[in-house]
Write an enzyme that holds these catalytic residues in place. Structure first.
Site, PDB file in Angstrom:
ATOM      1  N   CYS A 197      33.866  44.984  41.115  1.00 30.69           N
ATOM      2  CA  CYS A 197      34.194  44.002  40.079  1.00 30.69           C
ATOM      3  C   CYS A 197      34.255  42.632  40.757  1.00 30.69           C
ATOM      4  O   CYS A 197      35.097  42.415  41.635  1.00 30.69           O
ATOM      5  CB  CYS A 197      35.536  44.402  39.465  1.00 30.69           C
ATOM      6  SG  CYS A 197      36.154  43.227  38.281  1.00 30.69           S
ATOM      7  N   GLU A 211      39.297  36.519  44.118  1.00 36.65           N
ATOM      8  CA  GLU A 211      39.532  37.942  44.323  1.00 36.65           C
ATOM      9  C   GLU A 211      38.349  38.766  43.822  1.00 36.65           C
ATOM     10  O   GLU A 211      37.633  38.348  42.912  1.00 36.65           O
ATOM     11  CB  GLU A 211      40.798  38.376  43.575  1.00 36.65           C
ATOM     12  CG  GLU A 211      42.045  37.733  44.138  1.00 36.65           C
ATOM     13  CD  GLU A 211      43.323  38.286  43.542  1.00 36.65           C
ATOM     14  OE1 GLU A 211      43.307  38.704  42.377  1.00 36.65           O
ATOM     15  OE2 GLU A 211      44.325  38.302  44.256  1.00 36.65           O
ATOM     16  N   CYS A 237      41.029  44.189  34.789  1.00 36.51           N
ATOM     17  CA  CYS A 237      40.502  43.050  34.055  1.00 36.51           C
ATOM     18  C   CYS A 237      41.629  42.114  33.601  1.00 36.51           C
ATOM     19  O   CYS A 237      42.637  42.561  33.082  1.00 36.51           O
ATOM     20  CB  CYS A 237      39.761  43.595  32.837  1.00 36.51           C
ATOM     21  SG  CYS A 237      39.227  42.338  31.717  1.00 36.51           S
TER      22      CYS A 237
END
Ligand code: SF4
Length: 354
Positions: A105, A92, A332
């Protein structure tokens, strides 16, 4: 099987072209076409001769991912992507929008071997390292799909980037090359759970990228419980490597701190944390735990406020992040790709480092 050209560094492409009997300037045209113009196939390179386009088409590819799912969270202003790699494994990546800031990210491994207790990726174990091409392709495709150029790229997705050091640094070199993706070096951030030998290496090699270290606990005792890597490298050893990095490079470090209810957010913890990072120039980035876990949860707003108030005394820049990505589990420690459904076995690499 075709080779992926995104696996080649800027220095390797001229050598490849030499083997085809092509002049070196063609390599530069190719590099600029792939990254600056985002060409996804070889016929798009109108400045290359037909014969070379045919050779490249037969032997190489520029894309290897299959997009399985893309979903957006309006509440959190994030977009998450689930990609399938050529061997069927899944990873991902996430785009986080915050005002003028567009942060990509990205992942560096399929899963992660470090098993931080509050992290979904850690539950996957490590399946394998990503290649340079697989790291680069996440950015290339997110840029293509979102039509946004990122202001920041963070290695904060799945995996521990410093356990895939060479591929991560080579990918970052492509992101920051002025003929590549042209991003500011200091806006490319390597976020690590703390692998001191690699932090020393980054310092000695004077890598131009930003370093963020997940401290997450004010004492060795607490850290050992939530981050098993602390059994191998103590908090003292980690802090020594950070001081070394700062002394050698002159660069500041970002201290990441995941706030977990009942674990590390008391007022005493905040004071201990300030003492720990005292005299090391850097900024603090604290984020509320974003786990689905029944044990590791986000603190209350009040606990976060109290913790923040004490950290403000540290006189270091501080950023307490809201739970970006919580709606679609994109923040995160929340990235998880169900690879086990395919019966893929975990592998263990870099045994000497963990
Ligand atoms: S927090 Fe980072 S280092 Fe820890 S298990 Fe998750 S992905 Fe790995």
């Amino acid at each position: 099987m075709k080779k992926n050209l995104l696996n080649y560094s800027k220095n390797e492409i001229p050598m490849l072209f030499e083997s085809f009997g092509e002049p070196a300037y063609r390599a530069e045209q190719l590099f600029i076409g792939i990254y600056a113009h985002s060409y996804s196939d070889f016929p798009s390179f109108s400045n290359l001769p037909k014969s070379l386009i045919n050779t490249l088409t037969k032997q190489f590819e520029l894309r290897s991912f299959k997009l399985i799912r893309e979903w957006e969270s309006e509440e959190d202003q994030t977009t998450k992507f689930l990609w399938q790699l050529k061997d069927g494994m899944k990873i991902e990546s996430v785009i986080i929008y915050e005002g003028q800031r567009v942060t990509f990210c990205i992942s560096s491994q399929v899963g992660c071997p470090l098993d931080c207790k509050f992290c979904e990726t850690g539950k996957m174990g490590l399946l394998r390292n990503l290649t340079q091409a697989e790291i680069v392709e996440q950015v290339v495709l997110m840029k293509e799909r979102s039509k946004f150029k990122p202001t920041n790229i963070v290695f904060m997705g799945m995996g521990e980037p410093l356990l895939n050091y060479d591929a991560v640094m080579q990918a970052a070199d492509i992101f920051s090359d002025s003929q590549g993706l042209g991003f500011s070096r200091r806006r490319i951030s390597i976020s690590t759970a703390g692998i001191p030998p690699r932090i020393y290496q980054m310092a000695d090699e004077d890598r131009p990228y930003s370093l963020a270290v997940s401290i997450n606990a004010p004492t060795q005792e607490i850290r050992k419980k939530i981050m098993p890597i602390s059994k191998k490298y103590t908090l003292n050893q980690l802090m020594h490597s950070i001081r070394y990095y700062n002394n050698v490079t002159g660069k500041q470090v970002t201290f990441e701190y995941v706030m977990i209810k009942g674990v590390n957010v008391s007022e005493n913890h905040a004071r201990q944390f300030i003492t720990l990072i005292k005299k090391i120039p850097g900024k603090i980035n604290a984020i509320a735990c974003n786990s689905d876990d029944t044990v590791y949860k986000a603190p209350s707003e009040e606990e976060i406020k109290n913790f923040e108030n004490i950290l403000l005394d540290a006189k270091q820049p501080i950023n307490i992040r809201s739970r970006k990505g919580s709606e679609i589990q994109a923040a995160c420690g929340q990235l998880y790709a169900a690879n086990e459904e395919q019966g893929i076995k975990m592998v263990y690499i870099n045994k000497d480092l963990i």
